[in-house]
Design an enzyme around this catalytic site. Sequence first.
Site, PDB file in Angstrom:
ATOM      1  N   HIS A 113      -6.366  -6.171  -1.937  1.00 56.03           N
ATOM      2  CA  HIS A 113      -5.264  -5.334  -1.487  1.00 56.03           C
ATOM      3  C   HIS A 113      -4.202  -6.147  -0.749  1.00 56.03           C
ATOM      4  O   HIS A 113      -4.497  -6.794   0.263  1.00 56.03           O
ATOM      5  CB  HIS A 113      -5.837  -4.253  -0.567  1.00 56.03           C
ATOM      6  CG  HIS A 113      -4.999  -3.029  -0.410  1.00 56.03           C
ATOM      7  ND1 HIS A 113      -4.515  -2.307  -1.471  1.00 56.03           N
ATOM      8  CD2 HIS A 113      -4.576  -2.366   0.704  1.00 56.03           C
ATOM      9  CE1 HIS A 113      -3.849  -1.259  -1.026  1.00 56.03           C
ATOM     10  NE2 HIS A 113      -3.865  -1.279   0.288  1.00 56.03           N
TER      11      HIS A 113
ATOM     12  N   SER B 204       0.843  -1.172   0.000  1.00 57.98           N
ATOM     13  CA  SER B 204       0.000   0.000   0.000  1.00 57.98           C
ATOM     14  C   SER B 204       0.895   1.245   0.000  1.00 57.98           C
ATOM     15  O   SER B 204       1.844   1.302  -0.762  1.00 57.98           O
ATOM     16  CB  SER B 204      -0.936  -0.051   1.205  1.00 57.98           C
ATOM     17  OG  SER B 204      -2.136   0.589   0.952  1.00 57.98           O
TER      18      SER B 204
ATOM     19  N   ASP C 112      -8.651  -5.050  -6.059  1.00 57.89           N
ATOM     20  CA  ASP C 112      -8.226  -3.910  -5.239  1.00 57.89           C
ATOM     21  C   ASP C 112      -8.394  -2.597  -5.990  1.00 57.89           C
ATOM     22  O   ASP C 112      -7.758  -2.387  -7.026  1.00 57.89           O
ATOM     23  CB  ASP C 112      -6.756  -4.106  -4.847  1.00 57.89           C
ATOM     24  CG  ASP C 112      -6.198  -2.947  -4.046  1.00 57.89           C
ATOM     25  OD1 ASP C 112      -6.990  -2.170  -3.478  1.00 57.89           O
ATOM     26  OD2 ASP C 112      -4.959  -2.832  -3.975  1.00 57.89           O
TER      27      ASP C 112
END
Length: 490
Positions: A458, A171, A433
């Site tokens: 994700h 991320s 995601d």
Amino acid sequence: MAFPLHGALLCAVAVLVVGSHRCEGRYDAFGKPDRVHVGRKGGVSEDQWFPQKLDHFNGADSRIWKQRYFVNDKFFQTGGPVFLMIGGEGPANPAWMEYGTWLTYAQKLGALCLLLEHRFYGKSHPTADLSTENLRFLSSRQALADLAHFRTAMAEARGLSKAKWVAFGGSYPGSLAAWFRLKYPHLVHASVATSAPVHASVNFPEYLEVVWRSLALEDPLCPQLVKKASDTLLELLKDPQTFDAIAKDFNLCTKLQLQTEMDSAYFLETLAGNFMDVVQYNQDNREFEGVVGTNITIGVLCGVMADASLGEPYDRYAAVARLMMDTFSVKCLEAVYSDYQRDMSNTSWDGPAAGGGRQWVYQTCTEFGFYQSTDSPNQPFGGFPLPYHVRQCADFYNVSAETLAAAVAQTNEYYGGYDIRTTRIVFPNGSIDPWHALGITRDIDANLPAIFIPGTAHCANMYPARGQDPPQLTLARDHILVLLQQWLQQ
């Protein structure tokens, strides 16, 4: 209090918890252990602390603070590499020193594993409070300089000056892993930048477009039903006579009062966040982190939306909200913007947004944007357009729209956005995601490969493997290992 940073980035080493309402995003207080068994040869490893400069870019500022880190040397073999996991926009979770695909790689490659918590998050407090004046020391550039100094000092202290270092992150930390390799190529040999939104953008309506497509993969009617429910709610909100019924339907903590457009936008975003968060983390394997609600998947939500016995789509939408509250043991839904503004403006380390909310929104206002607006017609929600998000920057930090736009442009100018140019970075992303829309999903060249994993969400490749993992996820993890083996020979 609710902090609807829906789709805030967090995945791997920090946990922003959906509860009183998060990414990764809502923030509240699952307890994080102060110590954890991390497989050290001696047994238990506690929090460790590294003396770090407050301002790396001002030689006249000699102030120092202590940054938290963790060590796992169970797999380390003399001459092996060093793996550095990068912390993100929440407390670093030491459970990652026991679990995760990176430890599988470490075991195969004989690596020493380190995890460095991001400044201003978790227990890493560089300043006395979270005032806007102090938050000027919170930036990706300062974080990268933290990593560089930590890497240099640790290499010297542990006799690892000749070791090859590999950065890992998922991320926002995935972006940091890529940028660490880009900006400090003499310090980091390679990077695994998972689910990394390397392109900054003030307006990010594509997030909700991916939410639509991800829901549709489960059931083509699902996003249409969500849109119908959202449109119905938007129409009802035009009539104050409906407010009491709406408050009852969605189990609000207080009477619904919409005095400004910010009030209605906050309420609508909070409800949409139920779908946004579940899509982002669909069918992940985060139980080891202490995360609640991993049993709530896209299939579960679409099942509720398809259940005609519950009533009209609006009623099913309300049922989803109640399901999420029950899952996270939330008695009622707080959806008052003025309360949110009050809590986000609290500058104390003991404040309700100090777990990461105040800090991360500041970073979006001064570097990244990333605002998941309803400005696209190709998504299921309505009522929280870009001005709603931008207004928060002014309300919380006195950052203007013009300043925000300039800062985001500067971020892309500094790092390159989609046009990053360096070597030995792999970019894994999942098709479910929504953040993949700001990531690298096709090979830039042979030394900057992308791994696009259909049907995964994700940071899926970072979590521990399990029997029900789809074959494409297993292949992606294996592909990353092969790349690391190749790169460490270079």
